[in-house]
Write a protein that holds these residues in place. Structure first.
Motif, PDB file in Angstrom:
ATOM      1  N   ALA A   1     -20.916  15.822   1.078  1.00 51.58           N
ATOM      2  CA  ALA A   1     -19.902  16.796   0.667  1.00 51.58           C
ATOM      3  C   ALA A   1     -18.516  16.398   1.155  1.00 51.58           C
ATOM      4  O   ALA A   1     -17.507  16.812   0.589  1.00 51.58           O
ATOM      5  N   GLU A   2     -18.478  15.583   2.205  1.00 43.20           N
ATOM      6  CA  GLU A   2     -17.198  15.152   2.758  1.00 43.20           C
ATOM      7  C   GLU A   2     -16.660  13.994   1.912  1.00 43.20           C
ATOM      8  O   GLU A   2     -17.178  12.892   1.961  1.00 43.20           O
ATOM      9  N   GLN A   3     -15.638  14.269   1.142  1.00 46.18           N
ATOM     10  CA  GLN A   3     -15.062  13.271   0.250  1.00 46.18           C
ATOM     11  C   GLN A   3     -13.585  13.070   0.589  1.00 46.18           C
ATOM     12  O   GLN A   3     -12.879  14.021   0.910  1.00 46.18           O
ATOM     13  N   HIS A   4     -13.150  11.819   0.491  1.00 44.30           N
ATOM     14  CA  HIS A   4     -11.767  11.461   0.799  1.00 44.30           C
ATOM     15  C   HIS A   4     -11.185  10.661  -0.356  1.00 44.30           C
ATOM     16  O   HIS A   4     -11.911   9.947  -1.053  1.00 44.30           O
ATOM     17  N   ASP A   5      -9.874  10.771  -0.549  1.00 45.21           N
ATOM     18  CA  ASP A   5      -9.250   9.910  -1.553  1.00 45.21           C
ATOM     19  C   ASP A   5      -8.750   8.605  -0.941  1.00 45.21           C
ATOM     20  O   ASP A   5      -8.323   7.698  -1.648  1.00 45.21           O
ATOM     21  N   PHE A   6      -8.852   8.515   0.396  1.00 44.51           N
ATOM     22  CA  PHE A   6      -8.410   7.307   1.102  1.00 44.51           C
ATOM     23  C   PHE A   6      -9.215   7.168   2.382  1.00 44.51           C
ATOM     24  O   PHE A   6      -9.440   8.154   3.101  1.00 44.51           O
ATOM     25  N   ILE A   7      -9.658   5.955   2.671  1.00 41.26           N
ATOM     26  CA  ILE A   7     -10.440   5.685   3.875  1.00 41.26           C
ATOM     27  C   ILE A   7      -9.818   4.523   4.640  1.00 41.26           C
ATOM     28  O   ILE A   7      -9.357   3.544   4.046  1.00 41.26           O
ATOM     29  N   MET A   8      -9.827   4.657   5.968  1.00 42.23           N
ATOM     30  CA  MET A   8      -9.403   3.577   6.859  1.00 42.23           C
ATOM     31  C   MET A   8     -10.609   3.127   7.672  1.00 42.23           C
ATOM     32  O   MET A   8     -11.363   3.964   8.181  1.00 42.23           O
TER      33      MET A   8
ATOM     34  N   PRO B   1       3.894  12.580   6.618  1.00 42.40           N
ATOM     35  CA  PRO B   1       3.574  13.997   6.879  1.00 42.40           C
ATOM     36  C   PRO B   1       3.023  14.743   5.673  1.00 42.40           C
ATOM     37  O   PRO B   1       2.545  15.877   5.832  1.00 42.40           O
ATOM     38  N   SER B   2       3.062  14.141   4.480  1.00 45.81           N
ATOM     39  CA  SER B   2       2.514  14.808   3.299  1.00 45.81           C
ATOM     40  C   SER B   2       0.988  14.783   3.258  1.00 45.81           C
ATOM     41  O   SER B   2       0.369  15.481   2.444  1.00 45.81           O
ATOM     42  N   ILE B   3       0.352  13.994   4.130  1.00 48.82           N
ATOM     43  CA  ILE B   3      -1.111  13.952   4.179  1.00 48.82           C
ATOM     44  C   ILE B   3      -1.644  15.313   4.613  1.00 48.82           C
ATOM     45  O   ILE B   3      -1.191  15.891   5.598  1.00 48.82           O
ATOM     46  N   GLU B   4      -2.616  15.813   3.863  1.00 48.38           N
ATOM     47  CA  GLU B   4      -3.099  17.181   4.068  1.00 48.38           C
ATOM     48  C   GLU B   4      -4.204  17.289   5.105  1.00 48.38           C
ATOM     49  O   GLU B   4      -4.314  18.296   5.810  1.00 48.38           O
ATOM     50  N   SER B   5      -5.064  16.280   5.215  1.00 52.68           N
ATOM     51  CA  SER B   5      -6.165  16.357   6.173  1.00 52.68           C
ATOM     52  C   SER B   5      -6.642  14.957   6.533  1.00 52.68           C
ATOM     53  O   SER B   5      -6.572  14.027   5.725  1.00 52.68           O
TER      54      SER B   5
ATOM     55  N   VAL C   1       0.849  -1.191   0.000  1.00 51.05           N
ATOM     56  CA  VAL C   1       0.000   0.000   0.000  1.00 51.05           C
ATOM     57  C   VAL C   1       0.886   1.243   0.000  1.00 51.05           C
ATOM     58  O   VAL C   1       1.761   1.397   0.851  1.00 51.05           O
ATOM     59  N   ASN C   2       0.658   2.120  -0.964  1.00 49.14           N
ATOM     60  CA  ASN C   2       1.456   3.339  -1.114  1.00 49.14           C
ATOM     61  C   ASN C   2       0.748   4.505  -0.422  1.00 49.14           C
ATOM     62  O   ASN C   2      -0.034   5.234  -1.036  1.00 49.14           O
ATOM     63  N   PHE C   3       1.037   4.694   0.858  1.00 47.78           N
ATOM     64  CA  PHE C   3       0.371   5.733   1.632  1.00 47.78           C
ATOM     65  C   PHE C   3       0.803   7.141   1.221  1.00 47.78           C
ATOM     66  O   PHE C   3       0.099   8.108   1.505  1.00 47.78           O
ATOM     67  N   HIS C   4       1.925   7.266   0.560  1.00 46.21           N
ATOM     68  CA  HIS C   4       2.449   8.594   0.220  1.00 46.21           C
ATOM     69  C   HIS C   4       1.581   9.328  -0.795  1.00 46.21           C
ATOM     70  O   HIS C   4       1.638  10.555  -0.883  1.00 46.21           O
ATOM     71  N   LYS C   5       0.758   8.605  -1.537  1.00 48.32           N
ATOM     72  CA  LYS C   5      -0.034   9.263  -2.583  1.00 48.32           C
ATOM     73  C   LYS C   5      -1.356   9.824  -2.071  1.00 48.32           C
ATOM     74  O   LYS C   5      -2.043  10.544  -2.788  1.00 48.32           O
ATOM     75  N   TYR C   6      -1.725   9.528  -0.824  1.00 48.21           N
ATOM     76  CA  TYR C   6      -3.015   9.975  -0.313  1.00 48.21           C
ATOM     77  C   TYR C   6      -2.912  11.360   0.311  1.00 48.21           C
ATOM     78  O   TYR C   6      -1.903  11.708   0.941  1.00 48.21           O
ATOM     79  N   LYS C   7      -3.958  12.147   0.167  1.00 42.89           N
ATOM     80  CA  LYS C   7      -3.971  13.516   0.690  1.00 42.89           C
ATOM     81  C   LYS C   7      -5.103  13.754   1.688  1.00 42.89           C
ATOM     82  O   LYS C   7      -4.899  14.377   2.718  1.00 42.89           O
ATOM     83  N   LYS C   8      -6.313  13.289   1.360  1.00 39.55           N
ATOM     84  CA  LYS C   8      -7.493  13.540   2.197  1.00 39.55           C
ATOM     85  C   LYS C   8      -8.016  12.209   2.730  1.00 39.55           C
ATOM     86  O   LYS C   8      -8.541  11.405   1.975  1.00 39.55           O
ATOM     87  N   VAL C   9      -7.877  12.011   4.022  1.00 36.33           N
ATOM     88  CA  VAL C   9      -8.140  10.699   4.626  1.00 36.33           C
ATOM     89  C   VAL C   9      -9.366  10.755   5.530  1.00 36.33           C
ATOM     90  O   VAL C   9      -9.562  11.722   6.278  1.00 36.33           O
ATOM     91  N   GLY C  10     -10.188   9.713   5.464  1.00 30.14           N
ATOM     92  CA  GLY C  10     -11.276   9.519   6.414  1.00 30.14           C
ATOM     93  C   GLY C  10     -10.995   8.296   7.259  1.00 30.14           C
ATOM     94  O   GLY C  10     -10.741   7.213   6.726  1.00 30.14           O
TER      95      GLY C  10
END
Length: 229
Positions: free
Chosen positions: A106-113, A63-67, A36-45
């Motif tokens: 409206a709350e959208q994420h490019d990655f979810i845990m 640390p590159s994760i934005e939110s 899993v390439n976590f470095h490409k994700y920015k907006k996480v739920g």
């Protein structure tokens, strides 16, 4: 469900900081080993975020994760996560019961845990729909689910009969069942059977020993998913 988990987060060994940090470390190590390439994700739920330990491990590693938006139904869990993540300005929180639909799309994420959360939700299909609705097109997710082919299923059933089970509803699934459950919403990029990564004494020992001889037996299913188009 909220009442059960408020009690857990107040006075159960499950909630101990050392335990949660150790499990977060091991789980991310496993997902990294699965590619899993976590470095490409920015907006996480982070759904079923609990005390925020998985998010804390995530943002310290990447640390590159934005939110990150943390969701949990338990007030006790949210209070603990706010305490643990008080120094991070790019973190937000929302109380939500995954048994019910979330109307704010409206709350959208490019990655979810979703670590060991939907298995505790009676309406787990509704919970899965919420994850699907709040994941961007082509977004990815990681999910941990309790495996039906494990000694820990026997433990739960035994503890329930003895009135010693503290974690409310729990639904274990086999590999076949989890694929059927996810079908139509997610493509499974990886599904790995993983033995217990915590410290449950003799139960953990037995689960790991059985897994050595039977790789299809183990406490968890670790899943890496991609939203279907």
């Amino acid at each position: 469900m909220e009442k059960v988990w408020n009690v857990v987060w107040k006075k159960d060994n499950y909630a101990l900081e050392k335990v949660r940090n150790n499990k977060a470390l091991k789980k991310f190590n496993i997902y990294e080993s699965l590619g899993v390439n976590f470095h490409k994700y920015k907006k996480v739920g982070d759904f079923g975020a609990g005390g925020g330990y998985m998010t804390l491990e995530l943002i310290n590693r990447y640390p590159s994760i934005e939110s990150v938006r943390l969701y949990d139904y338990s007030e006790g869990a949210l209070l603990k996560s706010k305490e643990n993540l008080a120094n991070y300005s790019h973190i937000s929180f929302k109380q939500h019961d995954l048994n019910a639909p979330m109307t704010d799309h409206a709350e959208q994420h490019d990655f979810i845990m979703a670590f060991s959360v939907l298995e505790h939700v009676h309406n787990y299909e509704t919970g899965l729909q919420t994850l699907f609705d709040h994941l961007e097109s082509s977004g990815e997710a990681i999910m941990v689910w309790s495996h039906a082919n494990s000694i820990f299923k026997w433990q739960r059933q035994w503890y329930e009969k003895l009135n010693l089970w503290n974690y409310g509803f729990q639904k274990e699934m086999s590999v076949k069942e989890i694929y059927q459950f996810l079908d139509g919403k997610f493509d499974v990029l990886c599904c790995k059977v993983v033995p217990c990564v915590g410290d449950k004494g003799v139960w953990t020992l037995l689960d790991n020993v059985i897994h050595k001889f039977n790789k299809q037996s183990g406490r968890y299913l670790f899943l890496h998913l991609k939203k279907k188009q």
